[in-house]
Design an enzyme around this catalytic site. Structure first.
Site: not given
Length: 300
Positions: A76, A235, A239, A262
């Site tokens: 973030h 979001h 990310d 991720h």
């Protein structure tokens, strides 16, 4: 020339780690040209530079690891630094996790803008995508494609009543969209059942309705609802922008993610860097040479 950027002044904040629940002191400080983004563990007197190669754990967040020293949940903050074009910054932390703040990048945007932004006497470096690069894992995939600007698209797919009314796909072209207004405020989200399981494993100890969107079997539990109609997928874009900034430079190209996270984001970065013919590093002498995504005012 188009110059690198850092902060004008240092600025401090306090928060809690999402997974540890520990109180964390965060200080953002100016860094010299060509330093990059460097995380410094003040409790250990150790530092880790934010690079794709430094990522050592992606199970619940993007975690940098070097010689046993960890800094987790960096995405973030990195997203905010990317969105504001900050090339060089020291990030001092009193613990192993970047504070979660409100679960979005907006508090970090506020900190950077409050500290001020200054240009440095060094050319700003960009990574330009020259050829498509893709990583596939079952029904999940991520890809880079050439694009003379910066564009991010993402698709999510959850079998849950809340997501039936949600936009499952979003695309953000930063030539016409403000990171601050349209992306930075999107919060992380989780399902109540998963959160309970994580807490039983001594994780997500700092999570609450103040720093995440929480969903039960049927609805969003946050009283104020959503900040964007498509906040969940926005979001994921936030990310991704943070994860991509581990390239160490702003990106000229497009990124597409489908049900990724991720781990896949980092695999894509590593694959790109391995294929030297698929990208090039560029600088620009004049503003009118810049892709339009990068010639917008910082305060947009």
């Amino acid at each position: 020339m188009i110059r690198q950027r850092t902060l004008k002044n240092s600025i401090r904040a306090t928060g809690v780690g999402l997974h540890t629940g520990e109180k964390v002191y965060l200080t953002l400080r100016p860094a010299p040209a060509n330093a990059g983004i460097i995380f410094r563990r003040t409790d250990l007197d150790r530092e880790i530079k934010a690079t794709a190669a430094a990522v050592g754990d992606t199970r619940l967040s993007t975690c940098l690891v070097e010689d046993g020293v960890r800094v987790s949940t960096v995405e973030h903050l990195l997203s905010a630094l990317a969105g504001l074009g900050i090339d060089n910054c020291y990030v001092d932390l009193s613990a192993a996790e970047v504070p979660i703040m409100d679960g979005s990048a907006a508090p970090f945007v506020f900190l950077v803008r409050s500290a001020g932004i200054k240009e440095q006497e060094a050319p700003k470096r960009f990574v330009r995508i020259l050829e498509p690069v893709q990583v596939v894992d079952g029904d999940k995939w991520v890809a880079f494609e050439p694009f003379e600007g910066f564009k991010v698209s993402f698709t999510i797919d959850f079998d849950h009543p809340v997501f039936l009314d949600q936009h499952a796909r979003a695309e953000v072209d930063f030539s016409s969209t403000s990171f601050i207004k349209e992306v930075s405020r999107a919060r992380t989200f989780g399902f109540m059942k998963e959160i309970e399981a994580l807490r039983a494993s001594r994780l997500a100890l700092g999570g609450s309705l103040d720093n995440a969107i929480v969903v039960d079997d049927y609805r969003v539990l946050n009283e104020d609802g959503l900040r964007y109609r498509d906040e969940f997928v926005k979001h994921k874009i936030l990310d991704a922008i943070g994860d991509l900034y581990l390239l160490g430079s702003s990106l000229i190209g497009s990124f597409h993610g489908h049900k990724s996270g991720h781990a896949l984001n980092n695999r894509l970065l590593r694959k790109l860097l391995e294929h030297e013919h698929a990208w090039e590093e560029v600088t620009f002498e004049e503003l009118d040479e810049l892709p339009i995504a990068y010639d917008q005012p910082v305060v947009a």
